[in-house]
Design a protein around this motif. Structure first.
Motif, PDB file in Angstrom:
ATOM      1  N   VAL A  17       0.862  -1.183   0.000  1.00  0.00           N
ATOM      2  CA  VAL A  17       0.000   0.000   0.000  1.00  0.00           C
ATOM      3  C   VAL A  17       0.896   1.231   0.000  1.00  0.00           C
ATOM      4  CG1 VAL A  17      -1.757   1.301   1.259  1.00  0.00           C
ATOM      5  CG2 VAL A  17      -1.828  -1.215   1.236  1.00  0.00           C
ATOM      6  N   PHE A  18       0.790   2.048  -1.035  1.00  0.00           N
ATOM      7  CA  PHE A  18       1.641   3.220  -1.177  1.00  0.00           C
ATOM      8  C   PHE A  18       0.847   4.530  -1.160  1.00  0.00           C
ATOM      9  CE2 PHE A  18       4.561  -0.005  -2.115  1.00  0.00           C
ATOM     10  CZ  PHE A  18       5.840   0.509  -2.235  1.00  0.00           C
ATOM     11  N   ASP A  19      -0.443   4.446  -1.142  1.00  0.00           N
ATOM     12  CA  ASP A  19      -1.305   5.631  -1.165  1.00  0.00           C
ATOM     13  C   ASP A  19      -2.121   5.666   0.125  1.00  0.00           C
ATOM     14  OD1 ASP A  19      -2.793   7.857  -2.122  1.00  0.00           O
ATOM     15  OD2 ASP A  19      -4.377   6.483  -2.762  1.00  0.00           O
ATOM     16  N   ALA A  20      -2.026   6.788   0.850  1.00  0.00           N
ATOM     17  CA  ALA A  20      -2.762   6.945   2.113  1.00  0.00           C
ATOM     18  C   ALA A  20      -2.522   5.749   3.036  1.00  0.00           C
ATOM     19  CB  ALA A  20      -4.250   7.130   1.849  1.00  0.00           C
ATOM     20  N   ALA A  21      -1.253   5.368   3.175  1.00  0.00           N
ATOM     21  CA  ALA A  21      -0.913   4.147   3.908  1.00  0.00           C
ATOM     22  C   ALA A  21      -1.310   4.222   5.377  1.00  0.00           C
ATOM     23  CB  ALA A  21       0.581   3.865   3.778  1.00  0.00           C
ATOM     24  N   ALA A  22      -1.048   5.355   6.038  1.00  0.00           N
ATOM     25  CA  ALA A  22      -1.354   5.458   7.469  1.00  0.00           C
ATOM     26  C   ALA A  22      -2.852   5.351   7.721  1.00  0.00           C
ATOM     27  CB  ALA A  22      -0.805   6.769   8.024  1.00  0.00           C
ATOM     28  N   VAL A  23      -3.643   6.033   6.903  1.00  0.00           N
ATOM     29  CA  VAL A  23      -5.105   5.970   7.048  1.00  0.00           C
ATOM     30  C   VAL A  23      -5.613   4.568   6.766  1.00  0.00           C
ATOM     31  CG1 VAL A  23      -7.287   6.829   6.108  1.00  0.00           C
ATOM     32  CG2 VAL A  23      -5.392   8.410   6.488  1.00  0.00           C
ATOM     33  N   THR A  24      -5.043   3.916   5.760  1.00  0.00           N
ATOM     34  CA  THR A  24      -5.458   2.567   5.398  1.00  0.00           C
ATOM     35  C   THR A  24      -5.138   1.580   6.510  1.00  0.00           C
ATOM     36  OG1 THR A  24      -5.108   3.068   3.052  1.00  0.00           O
ATOM     37  CG2 THR A  24      -5.204   0.746   3.669  1.00  0.00           C
ATOM     38  N   LEU A  25      -3.971   1.728   7.133  1.00  0.00           N
ATOM     39  CA  LEU A  25      -3.603   0.857   8.251  1.00  0.00           C
ATOM     40  C   LEU A  25      -4.554   1.045   9.420  1.00  0.00           C
ATOM     41  CD1 LEU A  25      -1.677  -1.106   9.696  1.00  0.00           C
ATOM     42  CD2 LEU A  25      -0.268   0.875  10.309  1.00  0.00           C
ATOM     43  N   ALA A  26      -4.822   2.280   9.783  1.00  0.00           N
ATOM     44  CA  ALA A  26      -5.727   2.554  10.900  1.00  0.00           C
ATOM     45  C   ALA A  26      -7.120   1.991  10.628  1.00  0.00           C
ATOM     46  CB  ALA A  26      -5.803   4.061  11.152  1.00  0.00           C
ATOM     47  N   ASP A  27      -7.591   2.125   9.403  1.00  0.00           N
ATOM     48  CA  ASP A  27      -8.909   1.601   9.043  1.00  0.00           C
ATOM     49  C   ASP A  27      -8.945   0.075   9.143  1.00  0.00           C
ATOM     50  OD1 ASP A  27     -11.637   1.937   7.662  1.00  0.00           O
ATOM     51  OD2 ASP A  27     -10.589   0.553   6.310  1.00  0.00           O
ATOM     52  N   ALA A  28      -7.870  -0.579   8.691  1.00  0.00           N
ATOM     53  CA  ALA A  28      -7.821  -2.038   8.765  1.00  0.00           C
ATOM     54  C   ALA A  28      -7.879  -2.524  10.205  1.00  0.00           C
ATOM     55  CB  ALA A  28      -6.558  -2.547   8.079  1.00  0.00           C
ATOM     56  N   LEU A  29      -7.136  -1.876  11.091  1.00  0.00           N
ATOM     57  CA  LEU A  29      -7.109  -2.286  12.495  1.00  0.00           C
ATOM     58  C   LEU A  29      -8.422  -1.954  13.202  1.00  0.00           C
ATOM     59  CD1 LEU A  29      -3.492  -1.092  13.348  1.00  0.00           C
ATOM     60  CD2 LEU A  29      -4.226  -3.439  12.927  1.00  0.00           C
ATOM     61  N   ASP A  30      -8.938  -0.752  12.961  1.00  0.00           N
ATOM     62  CA  ASP A  30     -10.160  -0.325  13.639  1.00  0.00           C
ATOM     63  C   ASP A  30     -11.376  -1.140  13.202  1.00  0.00           C
ATOM     64  OD1 ASP A  30      -8.674   1.573  14.954  1.00  0.00           O
ATOM     65  OD2 ASP A  30      -9.269   3.235  13.652  1.00  0.00           O
ATOM     66  N   GLY A  31     -11.382  -1.577  11.937  1.00  0.00           N
ATOM     67  CA  GLY A  31     -12.533  -2.320  11.434  1.00  0.00           C
ATOM     68  C   GLY A  31     -12.365  -3.820  11.465  1.00  0.00           C
TER      69      GLY A  31
END
Length: 224
Positions: free
Chosen positions: A191-205
């Protein structure tokens, strides 16, 4: 499409190229989408959880000389020993990843990978699952071999990045709060685009979307 290819690779698919390294999938048609990476640190190349493939030496040579082969998960020995022997370098293992290695030197690390800026993250340490991640805050590169992935069976509906099905209810806390610019995973492209947001979303959901992941898995496996 086979779950996991057992024969030698006939050609790889390159993924995740950036100025600090490259990734590849040695068997592009397998369901597991086993991904390997080469990271560059101070001119040295560190090969991560590798599956060998033709022309791999040429790919690695683009980035420099191999300093070591790193195994971050107890189940990811893959072709690490063979590649280490070929390049005459050690296999590097986190202190809590309990794997035996034969025929090549072994170096253990706990806080950081050798003299690099890659900090070791202790993601799991139990008899069934021993996993480390690597995180370089300066370059923003996060490497996670198994806890998260982008292969189809990791992802619930609309997820770009998903938590491994076996740990959906208890994803590792060590990944929370990280702000990577890129995420490299052991199964699938990074994941190279919006990686931090994508990681947080994966963990939170992770827990909330678990039923959806199970349902989609059943649909994929159903013969009807």
């Amino acid at each position: 499409m086979p779950l996991k290819e057992t024969h030698g690779s006939e050609g790889f698919r390159e993924i995740d190229r950036w100025d600090g390294g490259v990734g590849w999938i040695a068997h592009p048609d397998e369901t597991m989408q086993r991904a390997s990476h080469a990271l560059v640190a101070d001119g040295d190349v560190w090969v991560i959880d590798p599956v060998d493939t033709p022309e791999l030496d040429d790919l690695l040579a683009e980035f420099g000389e191999v300093a070591g082969v790193v195994v971050l998960l107890d189940r990811h020995m893959r072709d690490a020993e063979a590649i280490a022997r070929k390049h005459e370098v050690p296999v590097y293992l986190p202190t809590w990843v309990r794997r035996s290695v034969s025929g090549v030197p072994v170096r253990r690390f706990e806080q950081t990978l050798a003299d690099t800026d890659f900090r070791a993250l202790r993601l799991f340490d139990n008899p069934a699952w021993q996993e480390a991640g690597l995180y370089d805050e300066t370059t923003g590169t996060l490497v996670v071999p198994e806890s998260i992935g982008t292969a189809e069976y990791f992802r619930a509906n609309h997820e770009r990045l998903g938590v491994h099905p076996m740990i959906r209810l208890l994803p590792p806390d060590e990944l929370r709060g990280l702000t990577p610019e890129r995420i490299l995973v052991g199964h699938g492209a990074g994941v190279f685009d919006a990686a931090a947001v994508t990681l947080a979303d994966a963990l939170d959901g992770s827990r909330r979307r678990y039923p959806s992941l199970l349902a989609s898995t059943v649909r994929r496996l159903s013969p009807f």
